[in-house]
Design a protein around this motif. Structure first.
Motif, PDB file in Angstrom:
ATOM      1  N   ASP A  50      -2.441  -9.507 -13.088  1.00  0.00           N
ATOM      2  CA  ASP A  50      -2.740 -10.866 -12.628  1.00  0.00           C
ATOM      3  C   ASP A  50      -4.160 -11.251 -13.039  1.00  0.00           C
ATOM      4  OD1 ASP A  50      -3.250 -13.230 -11.185  1.00  0.00           O
ATOM      5  OD2 ASP A  50      -1.939 -12.618  -9.553  1.00  0.00           O
ATOM      6  N   GLU A  51      -4.277 -12.028 -14.097  1.00  0.00           N
ATOM      7  CA  GLU A  51      -5.580 -12.411 -14.616  1.00  0.00           C
ATOM      8  C   GLU A  51      -6.333 -13.302 -13.627  1.00  0.00           C
ATOM      9  OE1 GLU A  51      -8.656 -12.057 -17.100  1.00  0.00           O
ATOM     10  OE2 GLU A  51      -6.705 -11.069 -17.332  1.00  0.00           O
ATOM     11  N   LYS A  52      -5.611 -14.185 -12.921  1.00  0.00           N
ATOM     12  CA  LYS A  52      -6.264 -15.053 -11.942  1.00  0.00           C
ATOM     13  C   LYS A  52      -6.890 -14.235 -10.817  1.00  0.00           C
ATOM     14  CE  LYS A  52      -3.524 -19.272 -12.583  1.00  0.00           C
ATOM     15  NZ  LYS A  52      -2.619 -20.250 -11.923  1.00  0.00           N
ATOM     16  N   LEU A  53      -6.177 -13.206 -10.394  1.00  0.00           N
ATOM     17  CA  LEU A  53      -6.687 -12.355  -9.330  1.00  0.00           C
ATOM     18  C   LEU A  53      -7.915 -11.586  -9.813  1.00  0.00           C
ATOM     19  CD1 LEU A  53      -6.446 -11.204  -6.500  1.00  0.00           C
ATOM     20  CD2 LEU A  53      -4.842  -9.494  -7.395  1.00  0.00           C
ATOM     21  N   LYS A  54      -7.866 -11.110 -11.031  1.00  0.00           N
ATOM     22  CA  LYS A  54      -9.008 -10.383 -11.604  1.00  0.00           C
ATOM     23  C   LYS A  54     -10.248 -11.284 -11.651  1.00  0.00           C
ATOM     24  CE  LYS A  54     -10.347  -7.540 -15.565  1.00  0.00           C
ATOM     25  NZ  LYS A  54     -11.653  -8.164 -15.750  1.00  0.00           N
ATOM     26  N   GLU A  55     -10.054 -12.536 -12.054  1.00  0.00           N
ATOM     27  CA  GLU A  55     -11.171 -13.486 -12.101  1.00  0.00           C
ATOM     28  C   GLU A  55     -11.733 -13.720 -10.701  1.00  0.00           C
ATOM     29  OE1 GLU A  55      -9.678 -16.983 -13.941  1.00  0.00           O
ATOM     30  OE2 GLU A  55      -9.498 -16.073 -15.946  1.00  0.00           O
ATOM     31  N   SER A  65       5.176 -18.072  -4.037  1.00  0.00           N
ATOM     32  CA  SER A  65       5.809 -16.990  -4.781  1.00  0.00           C
ATOM     33  C   SER A  65       5.275 -15.652  -4.286  1.00  0.00           C
ATOM     34  CB  SER A  65       5.525 -17.123  -6.281  1.00  0.00           C
ATOM     35  OG  SER A  65       4.131 -16.996  -6.527  1.00  0.00           O
ATOM     36  N   LYS A  66       5.925 -14.579  -4.720  1.00  0.00           N
ATOM     37  CA  LYS A  66       5.448 -13.242  -4.382  1.00  0.00           C
ATOM     38  C   LYS A  66       4.070 -13.019  -5.002  1.00  0.00           C
ATOM     39  CE  LYS A  66       6.478  -8.331  -5.024  1.00  0.00           C
ATOM     40  NZ  LYS A  66       7.409  -7.331  -5.617  1.00  0.00           N
ATOM     41  N   GLU A  67       3.867 -13.557  -6.204  1.00  0.00           N
ATOM     42  CA  GLU A  67       2.575 -13.407  -6.883  1.00  0.00           C
ATOM     43  C   GLU A  67       1.453 -14.039  -6.065  1.00  0.00           C
ATOM     44  OE1 GLU A  67       5.383 -14.405  -8.366  1.00  0.00           O
ATOM     45  OE2 GLU A  67       5.718 -12.525  -9.449  1.00  0.00           O
ATOM     46  N   GLU A  68       1.719 -15.199  -5.492  1.00  0.00           N
ATOM     47  CA  GLU A  68       0.708 -15.854  -4.665  1.00  0.00           C
ATOM     48  C   GLU A  68       0.426 -15.030  -3.418  1.00  0.00           C
ATOM     49  OE1 GLU A  68       0.139 -19.832  -1.912  1.00  0.00           O
ATOM     50  OE2 GLU A  68       1.407 -19.986  -3.707  1.00  0.00           O
ATOM     51  N   LEU A  69       1.456 -14.441  -2.842  1.00  0.00           N
ATOM     52  CA  LEU A  69       1.288 -13.597  -1.662  1.00  0.00           C
ATOM     53  C   LEU A  69       0.428 -12.378  -2.002  1.00  0.00           C
ATOM     54  CD1 LEU A  69       1.822 -12.713   1.213  1.00  0.00           C
ATOM     55  CD2 LEU A  69       4.078 -11.883   0.498  1.00  0.00           C
ATOM     56  N   VAL A  70       0.666 -11.790  -3.173  1.00  0.00           N
ATOM     57  CA  VAL A  70      -0.128 -10.647  -3.611  1.00  0.00           C
ATOM     58  C   VAL A  70      -1.604 -11.036  -3.675  1.00  0.00           C
ATOM     59  CG1 VAL A  70      -0.655  -9.134  -5.557  1.00  0.00           C
ATOM     60  CG2 VAL A  70       1.720  -9.498  -4.883  1.00  0.00           C
ATOM     61  N   ARG A  71      -1.895 -12.185  -4.253  1.00  0.00           N
ATOM     62  CA  ARG A  71      -3.280 -12.644  -4.355  1.00  0.00           C
ATOM     63  C   ARG A  71      -3.903 -12.823  -2.978  1.00  0.00           C
ATOM     64  NH1 ARG A  71      -1.176 -16.926  -8.034  1.00  0.00           N
ATOM     65  NH2 ARG A  71      -1.006 -15.962 -10.098  1.00  0.00           N
ATOM     66  N   GLU A  72      -3.144 -13.416  -2.069  1.00  0.00           N
ATOM     67  CA  GLU A  72      -3.681 -13.670  -0.734  1.00  0.00           C
ATOM     68  C   GLU A  72      -3.917 -12.372   0.030  1.00  0.00           C
ATOM     69  OE1 GLU A  72      -4.772 -16.575   0.408  1.00  0.00           O
ATOM     70  OE2 GLU A  72      -4.322 -17.263  -1.628  1.00  0.00           O
ATOM     71  N   SER A 102      -4.969   2.802  -6.527  1.00  0.00           N
ATOM     72  CA  SER A 102      -3.957   2.527  -7.550  1.00  0.00           C
ATOM     73  C   SER A 102      -3.263   1.193  -7.304  1.00  0.00           C
ATOM     74  CB  SER A 102      -2.912   3.653  -7.590  1.00  0.00           C
ATOM     75  OG  SER A 102      -2.233   3.760  -6.352  1.00  0.00           O
ATOM     76  N   LEU A 103      -3.203   0.792  -6.027  1.00  0.00           N
ATOM     77  CA  LEU A 103      -2.602  -0.503  -5.704  1.00  0.00           C
ATOM     78  C   LEU A 103      -3.465  -1.625  -6.247  1.00  0.00           C
ATOM     79  CD1 LEU A 103      -0.671  -2.431  -4.206  1.00  0.00           C
ATOM     80  CD2 LEU A 103      -2.067  -2.088  -2.161  1.00  0.00           C
ATOM     81  N   LEU A 104      -4.771  -1.528  -6.039  1.00  0.00           N
ATOM     82  CA  LEU A 104      -5.680  -2.550  -6.536  1.00  0.00           C
ATOM     83  C   LEU A 104      -5.640  -2.612  -8.065  1.00  0.00           C
ATOM     84  CD1 LEU A 104      -7.722  -4.673  -5.723  1.00  0.00           C
ATOM     85  CD2 LEU A 104      -9.502  -2.926  -5.770  1.00  0.00           C
ATOM     86  N   GLU A 105      -5.595  -1.442  -8.700  1.00  0.00           N
ATOM     87  CA  GLU A 105      -5.521  -1.397 -10.159  1.00  0.00           C
ATOM     88  C   GLU A 105      -4.251  -2.065 -10.655  1.00  0.00           C
ATOM     89  OE1 GLU A 105      -5.845   2.646 -11.306  1.00  0.00           O
ATOM     90  OE2 GLU A 105      -7.879   2.892 -10.516  1.00  0.00           O
ATOM     91  N   GLU A 106      -3.136  -1.806  -9.962  1.00  0.00           N
ATOM     92  CA  GLU A 106      -1.850  -2.397 -10.338  1.00  0.00           C
ATOM     93  C   GLU A 106      -1.895  -3.912 -10.237  1.00  0.00           C
ATOM     94  OE1 GLU A 106       2.812  -2.537  -8.758  1.00  0.00           O
ATOM     95  OE2 GLU A 106       1.359  -1.202  -7.796  1.00  0.00           O
ATOM     96  N   ASN A 131       0.812  -1.197   0.000  1.00  0.00           N
ATOM     97  CA  ASN A 131       0.000   0.000   0.000  1.00  0.00           C
ATOM     98  C   ASN A 131       0.860   1.267   0.000  1.00  0.00           C
ATOM     99  OD1 ASN A 131      -2.733   0.582  -0.233  1.00  0.00           O
ATOM    100  ND2 ASN A 131      -3.000   0.971   1.944  1.00  0.00           N
ATOM    101  N   GLN A 132       1.989   1.191   0.680  1.00  0.00           N
ATOM    102  CA  GLN A 132       2.868   2.350   0.798  1.00  0.00           C
ATOM    103  C   GLN A 132       3.787   2.525  -0.408  1.00  0.00           C
ATOM    104  OE1 GLN A 132       4.934   1.585   4.485  1.00  0.00           O
ATOM    105  NE2 GLN A 132       3.281   2.419   5.747  1.00  0.00           N
ATOM    106  N   GLU A 133       4.325   1.416  -0.888  1.00  0.00           N
ATOM    107  CA  GLU A 133       5.364   1.492  -1.912  1.00  0.00           C
ATOM    108  C   GLU A 133       4.937   0.994  -3.295  1.00  0.00           C
ATOM    109  OE1 GLU A 133       8.038   2.942  -0.984  1.00  0.00           O
ATOM    110  OE2 GLU A 133       7.686   2.922   1.182  1.00  0.00           O
ATOM    111  N   GLY A 134       3.857   0.205  -3.358  1.00  0.00           N
ATOM    112  CA  GLY A 134       3.486  -0.422  -4.619  1.00  0.00           C
ATOM    113  C   GLY A 134       4.075  -1.824  -4.685  1.00  0.00           C
ATOM    114  N   VAL A 135       3.415  -2.706  -5.393  1.00  0.00           N
ATOM    115  CA  VAL A 135       3.823  -4.112  -5.432  1.00  0.00           C
ATOM    116  C   VAL A 135       5.218  -4.294  -6.005  1.00  0.00           C
ATOM    117  CG1 VAL A 135       3.299  -6.383  -6.385  1.00  0.00           C
ATOM    118  CG2 VAL A 135       1.443  -4.933  -5.587  1.00  0.00           C
TER     119      VAL A 135
END
Length: 203
Positions: free
Chosen positions: A113-118, A53-60, A104-108, A24-28
């Motif tokens: 991440d298409e899986k996250l969008k779904e 992975s970092k991607e999985e952490l982002v989703r969670e 902007s974080l959510l948009e990023e 939230n502070q720095e961006g993914v």
């Protein structure tokens, strides 16, 4: 759940909380796994033991945020608050227990991440929207919302107001109290500025 599992779940929540704050502070993209490990006071190995992975952490992180928001919203409905009280809390996010997220974080996150969008789309269609429709139906039954208005129109209006409210940094709201009160007045009473009296008030 035994002691080991409880400690494991606690550590997982702490990692997610640290990741949420840093993202939230720095961006993914700017945040490294090592940054999260330092903030959460764990090793990078511990993080990878919980997340592949970092991607999985982002989703969670997003899933946890959405479930927290949903639970708070659901609790509002269970408290049987008036429609105006619920809308004020949703739009202005006065409930201090609600975690704030930079739009902007959510948009990023969603754009990469298409899986996250779904997941987000499915969550909205199967959980958030039905609960919101339930709120509107109750409000119409109680006469708090014009029963002749379509659900589609009311939801469109609320989403537009919510999107604009989220555009303004949270810390700015305290400086714009008069503006916010005007927005709520417009929402409930329209441009004519007249509060509609209850048809039963004179009985």
């Amino acid at each position: 759940m035994n002691g080991f599992e409880l400690r494991k779940q606690k550590k997982r929540k702490e990692i997610i909380a640290s990741a949420f704050t840093l993202f939230n502070q720095e961006g993914v993209k700017a945040v490294k796994v090592s940054d999260i490990a330092k903030d959460a006071s764990v090793s990078q190995v511990t993080i990878y033991n919980h997340f592949n992975s970092k991607e999985e952490l982002v989703r969670e992180v997003i899933k946890d945020y959405m479930n927290t928001q949903f639970t708070l919203f659901k609790n509002l409905l269970q408290e049987e608050k008036s429609f105006s009280e619920v809308i004020e809390m949703i739009i202005l996010e006065k409930n201090q227990a609600v975690q704030q997220i930079n739009p902007s974080l959510l948009e990023e996150m969603l754009s990469t991440d298409e899986k996250l969008k779904e997941y987000v789309d499915h969550f909205y269609q199967t959980k958030t929207l039905p609960l919101f429709i339930q709120l509107l139906q109750k409000a119409q039954e109680r006469g708090e919302v014009n029963p002749s208005l379509s659900m589609e129109a009311v939801i469109f209006y609320l989403n537009a107001m919510k999107a604009e409210a989220q555009r303004v940094p949270v810390e700015e709201w305290s400086k714009r109290e008069k503006f916010l009160q005007d927005v709520l007045h417009l929402f409930f009473y329209g441009l004519n500025g007249k509060q509609q009296t209850d048809s039963h008030s004179s009985e």
